[in-house]
Write a protein that holds these residues in place. Structure first.
Motif: not given
Lengths: 287, 240
Positions: B19-25, B103-113
């Motif tokens: 999740g920290p990737l979704s918050r641009h940490e 749950h796979c939030s935005a950044a999680g989905s980017m990692l999946v892609l």
């Protein structure tokens, strides 16, 4: 009818249809370089004959094609220019063989992909390696319920096939499953993924229906639509990918194995074709 | 924050969640990027697994606006550049597997892609990365799910359940949650049967094809998307 050693060619002018049939059933129709050349020669005839609208590709026996003939796959390097100058064929010989026989403008896959007639594939049993690429390169694919699609050779040396075509057909992650996970797709899975168009109990009848339907289209319509497809293939980077495949495929013939890794060529040399193929495909998992 | 281990050709990266990737940490992004690069360079690794130790693969979060000058410098370096986290995953020399539960939030989905293969638990859900993340790569989504489905995901900003994700080709397998780790292990084992040279050269071939399709150019556009998105927010003029 024209028959070379392992490939048969016939034309049915009443139906505007040509048939190319692999006839090496005792070897599960494994394809040699000579067979690939023969198919290309027959495609030359097809391209020059204005009465032919449709080409049907099939294999005699239970299997469409169980892959490359392994010993011939190495021999093609020796036969290419610069192939026999030293103990091992030169890198240029490997590149030239991969280009001329398979991926380049005159190679089997490009010729089939860019055939100006409608190409229909009858896929049964093992559709491995070259069999898989027949499915990718033909316009319409009818599979029997027993058809299985895979490229087990990738397991031995890495991926030497065309990626862009596979990605465009089934999608990125599914393509990678085939590339890395030692799986064979059943006919139903291949249908769900978009690799085949129909799964039929009576494959021959469905192929004939599609061939007749395609032959009912006017010649100009077929060729116009095929050229529209060719333009799209270029935009999708298929040609670029074929070129990259040629380079990487030739390089993969030089790989070094880590301790404990399976060496197919060594197995082939020590135990022969049947045992090496059996060992290398033992883990293939149907999905 | 992030731990790595290597066993039997398989490198595992574990985080509590991504999740920290979704918050641009940025520190998290740098640490994850470094872990991926280190395992990619390790000759005893053929497969890299991204795994979480808690419930969600990537908890929800929205990135705060970033000033334009930072977009082109620090933000670019950490989230969009060729050396940043997503391209490190996407263009890794090894096969990257994402193991997704919850749950796979935005950044999680980017990692999946960006990963090569994905195994998901039945309870997994995949949020559209295009709603919140300027670095979301539409070319990857189109190549993975096909153009029409990727457009739908982008325009609707929808969240897909696992069953839908497998049907559109975003994930490879969906299994009960208690079978997730074992399924990933089996998938990794199937990959490690390939020669190390074969895997590395296959990934190089893959890179050439992805580049040909414009995946790298799409990452290059992330700065522009970010400036457009946050310029409005910084000025307080964006509505709705």
């Amino acid at each position: 009818m024209s028959s070379h050693e392992h490939v048969e060619f016939s034309i049915d002018r009443e139906r505007y249809t040509a048939r190319i049939t692999l006839r090496r059933p005792a070897a599960e129709n494994r394809v040699t370089t000579a067979m690939a050349t023969q198919i290309c020669d027959f495609l030359d005839v097809v391209e020059q004959d204005d009465d032919i609208k449709v080409v049907v590709l099939s294999g005699e026996g239970e299997h469409l094609c169980a892959g490359w003939e392994p010993q011939d796959a190495w021999r093609q390097y020796l036969d290419a220019p610069g192939g026999s100058v030293r103990k091992h064929p030169s890198q240029r010989a490997r590149l030239i063989a991969a280009d001329e026989n398979w991926w380049g403008p005159r190679g089997l896959y490009t010729r089939l992909l860019r055939c100006r007639k409608v190409t229909v594939l009858e896929a049964r049993g093992k559709c491995f390696e070259t069999g898989l690429y027949f499915a990718l390169c033909c316009d319409l694919v009818v599979a029997g319920a027993d058809a299985r699609f895979a490229c087990p050779r990738w397991r031995n040396v890495g991926v030497d096939g065309d990626m862009a075509l596979l990605f465009a057909t089934v999608g990125l992650k599914r393509a990678k499953e085939l590339m890395f996970c030692d799986v064979a797709w059943s006919a139903r899975t291949a249908l769900a993924y978009g690799l085949v168009d129909y799964v039929a109990d009576d494959v021959a009848a469905k192929v004939e229906e599609l061939a007749n339907m395609s032959a009912s289209i006017m010649r100009d319509g077929i060729v116009t639509e095929k050229y529209a497809v060719f333009a799209s293939l270029d935009k999708m980077g298929i040609g670029h990918s074929f070129a990259a495949t040629t380079v990487v495929g030739a390089s993969l013939s030089n790989i070094h194995f880590q301790p404990g890794e399976y060496n197919f060529l060594r197995d082939l040399r020590d135990n022969g074709v049947d045992e090496a193929l059996s060992t290398s495909r033992r883990g293939l998992r149907d999905v | 924050m992030i731990t790595t281990s290597v066993d039997n050709w398989c490198g595992v990266i574990e985080a509590a969640d991504y999740g920290p990737l979704s918050r641009h940490e940025a520190p998290f992004a740098r640490a994850l990027r470094q872990a991926v690069v280190d395992l990619s360079d390790d000759d005893h690794v053929k497969v890299i697994v991204l795994r979480t130790t808690h419930g969600d693969f990537a908890g929800a979060g929205t990135p705060p606006p970033v000033d334009t000058t930072e977009v082109l410098t620090t933000w670019h370096r950490d989230f969009a550049a060729s050396s940043a986290v997503y391209q490190a995953v996407c263009f890794s020399k090894k096969v990257v597997v994402t193991e997704v539960a919850g749950h796979c939030s935005a950044a999680g989905s980017m990692l999946v892609l960006c990963s090569d293969l994905t195994v998901a638990a039945e309870n997994a859900t995949f949020a559209s990365p295009f709603t919140d993340l300027p670095e979301a790569n539409f070319v990857l989504a189109a190549l993975t799910m096909r153009l029409n489905r990727a457009k739908s995901w982008l325009l609707r900003g929808s969240t897909m359940p696992a069953a839908e994700a497998v049907s559109v080709g975003l994930v490879n397998q969906v299994v009960p949650a208690d079978e997730l780790a074992a399924t990933t292990r089996e998938l990794a084992r199937s990959v490690t049967g390939m020669p190390l040279d074969g895997i590395t050269m296959s990934k190089m071939l893959l890179q050439a094809v992805l580049d040909g399709h414009g995946v790298g150019r799409e990452f290059d556009l992330a700065d522009h998307y970010a400036i457009h998105r946050w310029a409005g927010l910084n000025a307080g003029t964006v509505q709705g």
